[in-house]
Write a protein that holds these residues in place. Structure first.
Motif, short mmCIF file in Angstrom:
data_model
loop_
_atom_site.label_atom_id
_atom_site.label_comp_id
_atom_site.label_asym_id
_atom_site.label_seq_id
_atom_site.Cartn_x
_atom_site.Cartn_y
_atom_site.Cartn_z
N GLY A 1 0.81 -1.22 0.00
CA GLY A 1 0.00 0.00 0.00
C GLY A 1 0.84 1.26 0.00
N VAL A 2 1.84 1.31 0.87
CA VAL A 2 2.69 2.50 0.96
C VAL A 2 3.53 2.66 -0.32
N ALA A 3 4.10 1.57 -0.80
CA ALA A 3 4.94 1.64 -2.01
C ALA A 3 4.11 2.03 -3.23
N PHE A 4 2.91 1.47 -3.35
CA PHE A 4 2.09 1.82 -4.49
C PHE A 4 1.61 3.27 -4.39
N GLY A 5 1.23 3.70 -3.21
CA GLY A 5 0.84 5.10 -3.04
C GLY A 5 1.98 6.04 -3.42
N SER A 6 3.17 5.70 -3.02
CA SER A 6 4.34 6.51 -3.37
C SER A 6 4.59 6.50 -4.87
N ALA A 7 4.48 5.33 -5.50
CA ALA A 7 4.70 5.23 -6.94
C ALA A 7 3.67 6.04 -7.71
N VAL A 8 2.41 5.94 -7.33
CA VAL A 8 1.36 6.70 -8.02
C VAL A 8 1.56 8.19 -7.82
N TYR A 9 1.93 8.59 -6.63
CA TYR A 9 2.20 10.01 -6.37
C TYR A 9 3.33 10.51 -7.26
N ARG A 10 4.39 9.75 -7.37
CA ARG A 10 5.53 10.16 -8.21
C ARG A 10 5.17 10.17 -9.69
N ILE A 11 4.41 9.18 -10.13
CA ILE A 11 3.98 9.14 -11.54
C ILE A 11 3.12 10.36 -11.84
N ASP A 12 2.15 10.61 -10.99
CA ASP A 12 1.24 11.73 -11.19
C ASP A 12 1.99 13.06 -11.16
N ARG A 13 2.86 13.23 -10.20
CA ARG A 13 3.62 14.47 -10.05
C ARG A 13 4.54 14.68 -11.26
N HIS A 14 5.19 13.60 -11.70
CA HIS A 14 6.13 13.72 -12.81
C HIS A 14 5.40 14.04 -14.12
N THR A 15 4.27 13.38 -14.36
CA THR A 15 3.59 13.61 -15.63
C THR A 15 2.93 15.00 -15.67
N HIS A 16 2.51 15.51 -14.52
CA HIS A 16 1.94 16.87 -14.51
C HIS A 16 3.03 17.91 -14.60
N ALA A 17 4.21 17.63 -14.03
CA ALA A 17 5.32 18.59 -14.08
C ALA A 17 5.88 18.70 -15.49
N SER A 18 5.92 17.57 -16.21
CA SER A 18 6.53 17.61 -17.54
C SER A 18 5.50 17.94 -18.62
N GLY A 19 4.22 17.88 -18.28
CA GLY A 19 3.17 18.10 -19.27
C GLY A 19 2.74 19.50 -19.34
#
Length: 184
Positions: free
Chosen positions: A166-184
């Protein structure tokens, strides 16, 4: 955590990872396996889900496979199948999520993830007669020496690994979401 539970968790997390990388998935012409969202998800699978499956196969193999097979025979074959099934489920989940997100059907991607999560949870009550006791194939088929699930190491390690997932997936989704919004 039994195998079917982990397979459906892999599908759900794959679809949710694709949804989290929605901007990249929609605007990238790269194949799925070259997307950064997929690479982040692949790290989650490789460092969290796969070791979880391997742990349960090695230490509670017969229980992990619902006592359908005796893992003492052809140990490497069953282990290889577990790894292949998990990797294929994870890839399939991400591809399904990405396909629906590319088609602007975000709700469908979320529904796949929710459906897979519900099926993963439903594995427990549906297979409870087999999952309620932990032991070897021989112990299960001859009904001796079995340990109740809630008093077994499978319960305590499963609880710990569920928290880690749960913690690892939450962290991965947060990073994916943050990265794609920052670069988009």
């Amino acid at each position: 955590m039994p195998l079917f539970f982990l397979l459906f968790i892999a599908i759900a997390t794959g679809a949710l990872s694709a949804y989290a990388g929605l901007d990249e998935v929609r605007h990238s012409s790269d194949p799925v396996w070259r997307m950064e969202a997929f690479l982040a998800f692949a790290l989650f699978v490789g460092f969290v889900l796969l070791p979880t499956a391997i742990y349960f196969y090695v230490f509670h193999g017969d229980w992990f496979l619902f006592y359908w097979v005796d893992t003492g025979h052809a140990t490497w074959l069953w282990g290889l199948l577990v790894v292949l099934f998990l990797l294929c489920s994870a890839f399939m989940g991400f591809v399904l999520g990405a396909t629906f997100c590319r088609a602007s059907r975000n709700v469908a991607a979320r529904r796949i993830a929710l459906g897979a999560l519900l099926i993963a949870v439903a594995v427990w009550p549906l297979a409870w007669t087999r999952l309620s006791v932990v032991g070897s194939y021989r112990q299960f088929t001859r009904d001796y020496g079995l340990v109740p699930f809630f008093a077994s190491p499978a319960f305590y390690s499963g609880l710990a690994m569920l928290i880690v997932i749960g913690v690892a997936f939450g962290s991965a989704v947060y990073r994916i979401d943050r990265h794609t919004h920052a670069s988009g």
